[in-house]
Design an enzyme around this catalytic site. Structure first.
Site, PDB file in Angstrom:
ATOM      1  CG  ASP A 123      37.384 -17.653  33.534  1.00 13.64           C
ATOM      2  OD1 ASP A 123      37.067 -18.848  33.308  1.00 13.64           O
ATOM      3  OD2 ASP A 123      37.637 -17.212  34.496  1.00 13.64           O
ATOM      4  N   GLY A 157      40.741 -28.497  35.417  1.00 16.41           N
ATOM      5  CA  GLY A 157      41.858 -28.370  34.851  1.00 16.41           C
ATOM      6  C   GLY A 157      41.781 -27.539  33.332  1.00 16.41           C
ATOM      7  NE  ARG A 160      32.914 -17.369  36.478  1.00 12.21           N
ATOM      8  CZ  ARG A 160      34.276 -18.037  36.858  1.00 12.21           C
ATOM      9  NH1 ARG A 160      34.114 -19.238  37.573  1.00 12.21           N
ATOM     10  NH2 ARG A 160      35.236 -17.532  36.579  1.00 12.21           N
ATOM     11  CD1 TRP A 202      35.059 -13.456  46.854  1.00  8.83           C
ATOM     12  CD2 TRP A 202      34.712 -15.509  45.790  1.00  8.83           C
ATOM     13  NE1 TRP A 202      35.423 -13.427  45.694  1.00  8.83           N
ATOM     14  CE2 TRP A 202      35.359 -14.420  44.811  1.00  8.83           C
ATOM     15  CE3 TRP A 202      34.628 -16.478  45.267  1.00  8.83           C
ATOM     16  CZ2 TRP A 202      35.680 -14.861  43.522  1.00  8.83           C
ATOM     17  CZ3 TRP A 202      35.085 -16.975  44.082  1.00  8.83           C
ATOM     18  CH2 TRP A 202      35.385 -15.879  43.308  1.00  8.83           C
ATOM     19  CD1 TRP A 235      34.804 -25.194  37.761  1.00  8.61           C
ATOM     20  CD2 TRP A 235      36.528 -25.378  39.303  1.00  8.61           C
ATOM     21  NE1 TRP A 235      35.838 -24.601  37.118  1.00  8.61           N
ATOM     22  CE2 TRP A 235      37.185 -24.691  37.967  1.00  8.61           C
ATOM     23  CE3 TRP A 235      37.322 -25.777  40.069  1.00  8.61           C
ATOM     24  CZ2 TRP A 235      38.349 -24.411  37.724  1.00  8.61           C
ATOM     25  CZ3 TRP A 235      38.952 -25.324  39.685  1.00  8.61           C
ATOM     26  CH2 TRP A 235      39.245 -24.492  38.728  1.00  8.61           C
ATOM     27  NE  ARG A 272      35.114 -25.148  45.470  1.00 11.77           N
ATOM     28  CZ  ARG A 272      35.824 -24.740  44.177  1.00 11.77           C
ATOM     29  NH1 ARG A 272      36.130 -25.952  43.687  1.00 11.77           N
ATOM     30  NH2 ARG A 272      36.389 -23.938  44.047  1.00 11.77           N
TER      31      ARG A 272
END
Length: 573
Positions: free
Chosen positions: A302, A192, A329, A476, A242, A132
């Protein structure tokens, strides 16, 4: 012959300054420049420390963007998700691509200056084969890699200056984010969580690569919040980082979004599971945790809240707020207050269909859940928004002229998950949900059959939505807004890159690229001309969501692969 040699020498003498003058000497990136970036450059992931994704340039505007045309294009030679912004410093462009590659180009022409690619172990399977972006600091370029290294490159040559092993990739650690540079430190976060790692944010000396501090995102025994984890579950508690943090130079605090806890099913780890699904305020000098806000506790959906909040000073409902704004999210738009220490809850409201939260505590923002919407081991549960959330990692944008926040949203989409027992084995997936279930999780509603993807504009002063542009399927597309009263973004499976009127949402321009656009756009100026740049290259979660759609829809859609840097400008008058 002698005359010819004289002419050749003269031509060479005339040409040499032109070639040498094509690019100025490289300008080191200082703290002062990062604190107040020049309008003509795009020096960091979101252009400024506040994370706005905003360019002050206005040569390209809502009045002429329909004339925008291709300046140049450059194939990266890579497939998979191209998500990094083209970073520009006085004519030098730095672009990160999948497979840990950095390309330095002449920003005006696309001429390649150098290329770097870090070799990773053959046996390393990249779960998220993307990168990114890079950070610029001094005369170096910094990249975090999928084998968990932080690498410093010479900005002029691309040669390695140093590289530091940040974590053990065999345990599942990897990195995809653009580093954050400030006060002589290069800060990164670890990914991870799907492998049962214990996430962290760490800082390294920009000159030497020596580690300065490391702060875990998952609280351990004896630490504040350590009692929110049962037994030794914190050791495998996830909490990935992230996305690049934002930074407030006035308080010296960096703000980092933290991912979900692992494994996914909350009944395997009772408690709030601090600091998963939170924003952390960390002191840049020491890494000390100064404050936090947990958007939702004991996650089973998630919904990792990895996007760092935007720093926006505004008036909300009559009160001046030094705010942190985050489109979660979990489907709620959060407004928090930043101080020199703790983080305070201000307000929150749903911006997409959300059926899990029944209410928020008016003082703390802590949600109450509908128990029928909590996935658990051995149970199959339907919930909205989907596991990709109301907004995944693609960043929002804020325009100080319109006062609007722009969100790349996924609305009307739900998921169905079945929890299953899972045992930890080092380096293996540690989800508690089958991969088959993940890849077929989406459930269509009557509304989602009409549209899913949206670009939303919100007035943060009133908490009211101002306009919405809809797409039939996913969005996206990271967003960029400009002083030209424009919003740019891609994100759809029709491969198009678009420009909207920032005030009204009217579609003003679109361009079909080679692949889907999931790259972060940027804008810069060279020799008095404004350019708009973006990477096209479909992959990773966008590709996986497309596969989930293909599994439940009658039609199948295939988006071409392959990375290309696209750069646009207005025609010369």
């Amino acid at each position: 012959m002698k005359t010819m040699m004289k002419r050749t020498a003269l031509a060479a003498a005339l040409l040499a300054p032109l070639v040498a003058g094509a690019l100025p000497a490289y300008t080191p990136v200082t703290d002062a420049r990062l604190n107040k970036p020049e309008a003509q450059n795009w020096l960091m992931y979101r252009a400024n420390y506040a994370g706005w994704g905003y360019s002050p340039l206005k040569q390209v505007s809502d009045k002429n963007v329909d004339k925008l045309q291709l300046a140049w294009a450059f194939s990266t030679g890579m497939t998979e998700g191209h998500q990094a912004p083209p970073i520009v410093n006085n004519g030098y462009m730095f672009v990160a691509t999948p497979n840990n590659q950095v390309i330095c180009l002449e920003a005006k022409t696309g001429r390649e200056i150098w290329r770097y690619k870090k070799t990773i172990p053959d046996e390393l399977q990249q779960l998220h084969p993307t990168n990114r972006g890079v950070a610029l600091y001094g005369d170096r370029v910094y990249i975090a890699t999928t084998d968990a290294f932080l690498v410093a490159l010479d900005a002029k040559t691309g040669k390695e200056v140093w590289k530091t092993a940040v974590a053990d990739w065999k345990s599942g650690y990897y990195m995809t984010l653009a580093p954050l540079a400030a006060k002589g430190k290069i800060m990164i976060g670890s990914s991870g969580g799907e492998y049962g790692i214990r996430g962290f944010v760490a800082a390294f000396d920009a000159d030497t690569g020596k580690e300065a501090w490391r702060t875990y995102t998952i609280a351990g025994p004896g630490e504040p919040g350590g009692d929110s984890w049962p037994g030794d579950t914190y050791k495998r508690g996830g909490g990935s980082v992230w996305i690049t943090g934002t930074y407030d130079p006035d308080t010296n605090l960096a703000f980092w979004g933290v991912g979900n806890a692992g494994p996914w099913m909350a009944d395997t780890r009772s408690g709030d599971n601090l600091y998963a699904n939170s924003v952390l305020a960390l002191d840049v000098d020491t890494g000390k945790l100064k404050g936090y806000h947990q958007y939702h506790h004991n996650d089973s959906w998630d919904w990792d809240e990895v996007s760092a909040p935007l720093l926006i000073d505004l008036e909300h409902k009559g009160k001046k707020v030094k705010s942190l704004v985050h489109a979660g999210r979990n489907g709620y738009l959060w407004m928090l207050e930043r101080t020199d220490s703790k983080v305070n809850y201000v307000d929150a409201w749903p911006y997409v269909t959300q059926n899990v939260f029944t209410q928020l505590d008016p003082k703390t923002g802590r949600p109450t859940y509908d128990p029928a919407r909590i996935p658990a081991t051995g149970k199959t549960v339907n919930f909205c928004p989907s596991l990709w959330g109301g907004k995944d990692w693609p960043p929002e944008a804020y325009n100080p002229h319109t006062g609007l926040l722009y969100i790349p949203a996924q609305n009307n989409l739900c998921s169905e998950l079945t929890g299953e027992p899972v045992k930890y084995n080092k380096g293996d997936l540690y989800l508690g949900v089958s991969i088959e279930n993940v890849l077929t999780n989406v459930r269509m509603t009557l509304e989602s059959k009409v549209h899913i993807g949206e670009v939303q504009a919100w007035d943060l002063k009133t908490g009211k939505k101002v306009w919405t542009h809809t797409y039939p399927e996913m969005n996206w597309g990271p967003l960029m807004t400009t002083a030209g009263n424009l919003v740019f973004g891609g994100g759809t499976n029709d491969r198009k890159f678009r420009a909207f009127n920032a005030s009204t949402g009217k579609l003003l321009w679109e361009f079909p690229t080679n692949s889907g656009v999931t790259g972060v756009p940027s804008s810069f100026e060279v020799d008095g001309e404004q350019y708009v740049a973006v990477q096209s290259g479909w992959g990773v979660d966008a590709e996986r969501m497309q596969g989930a759609f293909n599994a439940v829809l009658d039609k199948k859609t295939t988006v071409p692969q392959g990375g290309v840097i696209w750069v646009f400008k207005l025609p010369r008058k």
